[in-house]
Scaffold this motif. Sequence first.
Motif, PDB file in Angstrom:
ATOM      1  N   GLU A  63      77.139  -0.935  74.676  1.00 33.01           N
ATOM      2  CA  GLU A  63      76.473  -0.536  75.746  1.00 33.01           C
ATOM      3  C   GLU A  63      75.125   0.036  75.514  1.00 33.01           C
ATOM      4  OE1 GLU A  63      77.748  -1.536  78.745  1.00 33.01           O
ATOM      5  OE2 GLU A  63      79.702  -2.004  78.332  1.00 33.01           O
ATOM      6  N   VAL A  64      74.212  -0.208  76.541  1.00 29.56           N
ATOM      7  CA  VAL A  64      72.872   0.317  76.400  1.00 29.56           C
ATOM      8  C   VAL A  64      72.784   1.890  76.415  1.00 29.56           C
ATOM      9  CG1 VAL A  64      70.520   0.365  77.233  1.00 29.56           C
ATOM     10  CG2 VAL A  64      71.658  -1.780  77.214  1.00 29.56           C
ATOM     11  N   PHE A  65      74.026   2.291  77.098  1.00 26.76           N
ATOM     12  CA  PHE A  65      73.738   3.827  77.399  1.00 26.76           C
ATOM     13  C   PHE A  65      74.909   4.399  76.383  1.00 26.76           C
ATOM     14  CE2 PHE A  65      72.449   1.783  81.435  1.00 26.76           C
ATOM     15  CZ  PHE A  65      71.353   2.329  81.636  1.00 26.76           C
ATOM     16  N   SER A  66      75.177   3.603  75.743  1.00 22.31           N
ATOM     17  CA  SER A  66      76.188   4.358  74.648  1.00 22.31           C
ATOM     18  C   SER A  66      75.158   5.153  73.708  1.00 22.31           C
ATOM     19  CB  SER A  66      76.907   3.218  73.952  1.00 22.31           C
ATOM     20  OG  SER A  66      78.050   2.884  74.836  1.00 22.31           O
ATOM     21  N   ASP A  67      75.487   6.462  73.338  1.00 26.68           N
ATOM     22  CA  ASP A  67      74.697   7.328  72.256  1.00 26.68           C
ATOM     23  C   ASP A  67      73.455   7.012  72.691  1.00 26.68           C
ATOM     24  OD1 ASP A  67      76.878   7.915  70.678  1.00 26.68           O
ATOM     25  OD2 ASP A  67      76.848   6.134  69.544  1.00 26.68           O
ATOM     26  N   ALA A  68      73.000   7.299  73.986  1.00 23.04           N
ATOM     27  CA  ALA A  68      71.860   7.191  74.523  1.00 23.04           C
ATOM     28  C   ALA A  68      70.473   8.018  73.687  1.00 23.04           C
ATOM     29  CB  ALA A  68      71.617   7.621  75.867  1.00 23.04           C
ATOM     30  N   HIS A  69      70.994   8.927  73.073  1.00 22.86           N
ATOM     31  CA  HIS A  69      70.006  10.005  72.518  1.00 22.86           C
ATOM     32  C   HIS A  69      69.532   9.197  71.084  1.00 22.86           C
ATOM     33  CE1 HIS A  69      73.944  10.777  70.366  1.00 22.86           C
ATOM     34  NE2 HIS A  69      73.424  11.145  69.171  1.00 22.86           N
ATOM     35  N   ARG A  70      70.298   8.297  70.783  1.00 18.06           N
ATOM     36  CA  ARG A  70      69.873   7.559  69.422  1.00 18.06           C
ATOM     37  C   ARG A  70      69.124   6.254  69.823  1.00 18.06           C
ATOM     38  NH1 ARG A  70      73.352   8.840  65.096  1.00 18.06           N
ATOM     39  NH2 ARG A  70      75.263   9.518  65.647  1.00 18.06           N
ATOM     40  N   VAL A  71      68.738   6.185  70.810  1.00 17.80           N
ATOM     41  CA  VAL A  71      67.963   5.126  71.639  1.00 17.80           C
ATOM     42  C   VAL A  71      68.457   3.637  70.924  1.00 17.80           C
ATOM     43  CG1 VAL A  71      65.618   4.561  72.251  1.00 17.80           C
ATOM     44  CG2 VAL A  71      66.060   6.738  71.550  1.00 17.80           C
ATOM     45  N   ASN A  72      69.656   3.394  70.959  1.00 16.08           N
ATOM     46  CA  ASN A  72      70.119   2.215  70.023  1.00 16.08           C
ATOM     47  C   ASN A  72      69.594   0.892  70.505  1.00 16.08           C
ATOM     48  OD1 ASN A  72      71.899   3.394  68.325  1.00 16.08           O
ATOM     49  ND2 ASN A  72      73.463   3.506  69.704  1.00 16.08           N
ATOM     50  N   HIS A  73      69.196   0.818  71.773  1.00 18.25           N
ATOM     51  CA  HIS A  73      68.760  -0.582  72.292  1.00 18.25           C
ATOM     52  C   HIS A  73      67.169  -0.870  71.323  1.00 18.25           C
ATOM     53  CE1 HIS A  73      66.207   2.012  74.811  1.00 18.25           C
ATOM     54  NE2 HIS A  73      65.812   1.377  75.445  1.00 18.25           N
ATOM     55  N   VAL A  74      66.618   0.299  71.130  1.00 15.90           N
ATOM     56  CA  VAL A  74      65.464   0.052  70.410  1.00 15.90           C
ATOM     57  C   VAL A  74      65.650   0.077  68.742  1.00 15.90           C
ATOM     58  CG1 VAL A  74      63.062   0.953  69.934  1.00 15.90           C
ATOM     59  CG2 VAL A  74      64.129   0.732  72.224  1.00 15.90           C
ATOM     60  N   MET A  75      66.257   1.046  68.397  1.00 18.88           N
ATOM     61  CA  MET A  75      66.470   1.426  66.908  1.00 18.88           C
ATOM     62  C   MET A  75      67.003   0.215  66.080  1.00 18.88           C
ATOM     63  SD  MET A  75      64.333   3.865  66.809  1.00 18.88           S
ATOM     64  CE  MET A  75      64.758   4.104  65.177  1.00 18.88           C
ATOM     65  N   ASP A 103      69.750  -7.538  79.724  1.00 18.73           N
ATOM     66  CA  ASP A 103      70.774  -6.982  80.326  1.00 18.73           C
ATOM     67  C   ASP A 103      72.014  -6.480  79.633  1.00 18.73           C
ATOM     68  OD1 ASP A 103      71.125  -9.454  79.753  1.00 18.73           O
ATOM     69  OD2 ASP A 103      71.339 -10.463  81.719  1.00 18.73           O
ATOM     70  N   ASP A 104      71.882  -6.563  78.400  1.00 23.39           N
ATOM     71  CA  ASP A 104      72.953  -5.836  77.596  1.00 23.39           C
ATOM     72  C   ASP A 104      72.635  -5.385  76.243  1.00 23.39           C
ATOM     73  OD1 ASP A 104      72.864  -8.084  75.869  1.00 23.39           O
ATOM     74  OD2 ASP A 104      74.625  -9.102  76.661  1.00 23.39           O
ATOM     75  N   LEU A 105      73.214  -4.823  75.568  1.00 34.62           N
ATOM     76  CA  LEU A 105      72.644  -4.143  74.366  1.00 34.62           C
ATOM     77  C   LEU A 105      72.126  -5.301  73.296  1.00 34.62           C
ATOM     78  CD1 LEU A 105      71.952  -1.780  72.478  1.00 34.62           C
ATOM     79  CD2 LEU A 105      74.548  -1.785  71.864  1.00 34.62           C
ATOM     80  N   LEU A 106      72.888  -6.547  73.258  1.00 32.39           N
ATOM     81  CA  LEU A 106      72.432  -7.562  72.199  1.00 32.39           C
ATOM     82  C   LEU A 106      71.027  -8.073  72.695  1.00 32.39           C
ATOM     83  CD1 LEU A 106      72.772  -9.192  69.744  1.00 32.39           C
ATOM     84  CD2 LEU A 106      74.423 -10.550  71.084  1.00 32.39           C
ATOM     85  N   THR A 107      70.876  -8.462  73.962  1.00 38.55           N
ATOM     86  CA  THR A 107      69.589  -8.879  74.471  1.00 38.55           C
ATOM     87  C   THR A 107      68.505  -7.970  74.172  1.00 38.55           C
ATOM     88  OG1 THR A 107      70.335  -8.420  76.693  1.00 38.55           O
ATOM     89  CG2 THR A 107      70.711 -10.900  75.868  1.00 38.55           C
ATOM     90  N   ASN A 108      68.828  -6.565  74.329  1.00 39.25           N
ATOM     91  CA  ASN A 108      67.798  -5.664  74.042  1.00 39.25           C
ATOM     92  C   ASN A 108      67.389  -5.606  72.525  1.00 39.25           C
ATOM     93  OD1 ASN A 108      66.905  -3.224  76.204  1.00 39.25           O
ATOM     94  ND2 ASN A 108      68.797  -4.014  76.555  1.00 39.25           N
ATOM     95  N   VAL A 109      68.163  -5.851  71.871  1.00 38.54           N
ATOM     96  CA  VAL A 109      68.056  -5.864  70.406  1.00 38.54           C
ATOM     97  C   VAL A 109      67.441  -7.007  69.877  1.00 38.54           C
ATOM     98  CG1 VAL A 109      69.173  -6.390  68.025  1.00 38.54           C
ATOM     99  CG2 VAL A 109      70.336  -4.536  69.704  1.00 38.54           C
ATOM    100  N   LEU A 110      67.483  -8.244  70.795  1.00 33.53           N
ATOM    101  CA  LEU A 110      66.518  -9.381  70.317  1.00 33.53           C
ATOM    102  C   LEU A 110      65.250  -9.351  70.626  1.00 33.53           C
ATOM    103  CD1 LEU A 110      69.166 -12.178  71.509  1.00 33.53           C
ATOM    104  CD2 LEU A 110      68.599 -11.232  69.353  1.00 33.53           C
ATOM    105  N   LEU A 111      64.854  -8.132  71.524  1.00 31.39           N
ATOM    106  CA  LEU A 111      63.506  -8.049  72.107  1.00 31.39           C
ATOM    107  C   LEU A 111      62.813  -7.058  71.278  1.00 31.39           C
ATOM    108  CD1 LEU A 111      64.088  -7.861  75.797  1.00 31.39           C
ATOM    109  CD2 LEU A 111      63.034  -9.662  74.707  1.00 31.39           C
ATOM    110  N   THR A 112      63.535  -6.298  70.650  1.00 32.98           N
ATOM    111  CA  THR A 112      63.092  -5.071  69.624  1.00 32.98           C
ATOM    112  C   THR A 112      62.968  -5.636  68.122  1.00 32.98           C
ATOM    113  OG1 THR A 112      65.154  -3.986  69.444  1.00 32.98           O
ATOM    114  CG2 THR A 112      63.538  -3.442  71.275  1.00 32.98           C
ATOM    115  N   ALA A 113      63.772  -6.453  67.666  1.00 32.42           N
ATOM    116  CA  ALA A 113      63.829  -6.625  66.391  1.00 32.42           C
ATOM    117  C   ALA A 113      62.268  -7.280  65.793  1.00 32.42           C
ATOM    118  CB  ALA A 113      64.848  -8.115  66.114  1.00 32.42           C
ATOM    119  N   HIS A 114      61.982  -6.812  64.556  1.00 33.68           N
ATOM    120  CA  HIS A 114      60.817  -7.425  63.881  1.00 33.68           C
ATOM    121  C   HIS A 114      61.059  -8.324  62.761  1.00 33.68           C
ATOM    122  CE1 HIS A 114      58.262  -4.513  66.152  1.00 33.68           C
ATOM    123  NE2 HIS A 114      59.119  -3.460  66.056  1.00 33.68           N
ATOM    124  N   CYS A 115      62.340  -8.329  62.345  1.00 31.26           N
ATOM    125  CA  CYS A 115      62.724  -9.134  61.245  1.00 31.26           C
ATOM    126  C   CYS A 115      63.097 -10.488  61.765  1.00 31.26           C
ATOM    127  CB  CYS A 115      64.081  -8.556  60.659  1.00 31.26           C
ATOM    128  SG  CYS A 115      65.456  -8.337  61.938  1.00 31.26           S
TER     129      CYS A 115
END
Length: 409
Positions: A59-71, A98-110
Amino acid sequence: MSRILLGVAGGIAAYKACELLRRFSEAGHEVTVVPTPAALNFVGKVTWEALSGRPVATEVFSDAHRVNHVMLGRQADLVVVAPATADLLARAAQGRADDLLTNVLLTAHCPVMMAPAMHTEMWQHAATRSNVQTQRERGVVVVDPASGRLTGADSGPGRLPDPDELAQIAEVLLEDPSIATRGQDLHGRTVVVSAGGTREPLDPVRYLGNSSSGRMGMALARAARLRGARVRLVRAHTEVATPSGVDVVDVGTTAELDQAMSAAVEGADLVVMAVAAADFTPARTATGKIKKDRDSGLTLELQQTTDVLARLGAGRSGGRPTLVGFAAETAADPDRLLELGRSKLARKKADWLVLNDVSGGKVFGSEGTAVTVIGSDGSAVEAAGSKELCAHRILDVVSARSPNADAND
């Protein structure tokens, strides 16, 4: 050690991602799994954590302090989504988060690699095709699905490719991330690849053969298909799996290879003769098993087979199709090796010759290789690394300098 983020969307093929994860882990990579909520209906969080040895965020809000959806996206060396469902492809093409995986796809530089899997009707639907095209235009490597058994009794294109094939594509993207930038540079072209080793029968149970594993030819077929070409694969005996999405013709002998290549090259833009064809065949094939006659040994009468590469070279019109040959040679030094290669290139009337030094038993059956691509223009380009990487290097050279390079653009 590379950091791979394995995204898993909600399709029945999610179970195959477990095997893909195992292959990544055994290769020494650090793997973080990001399943969609729907994927957890097929494979649970505990399974992913046990197989990866790492915590799984869903989930996007799991471990929010780690900012997982970006990191998570920022820190990955490669993002692989397998399976990528029609829904996931649509949401990714729209840039939704709208979920953690699609957030990751928007932040990946690789580099990002997607392996779609769905029913045939969904894969062939205009909306899905448009979404795939959008992703490819953005630099995402989308691997076409295989054909085969789907959910229930259905069969057809839409099956997730074998995890071993996906792992090989992922490894070459890690080896050289710039391969992702090639995109569909061979789109619209027809590429014919021959692979493996022919076998000439002595009797019903014995044959004359060679040590070719077929790895290089299969790597070339896979690379060409990944880069958008229509691929016709003429397959002799091989020890490795065939890439998905290619048309296959099986052959056994060099005579069968000659016949198959005559048909396959019609309308082709590029022909790559990576097959190891037998140079000799028995003058007679025994109808029954040849028996040992005490210790007297056996004398065989051999005759030369058709030189398929030379015949193709002599039969071309207007320099089409572009013709690439392979030569496995032994030589005392590099200069002598090049001399042998240039001589063979001229005799075969090919445009390019990929030269392998097999002195001391090198190359055959191994994962890696070192080749020199010799051109009829006098050029010589060296390539080394995995056979998957060298396949892309060979295509880089022959497509960029081919007289037919713009024929279908």
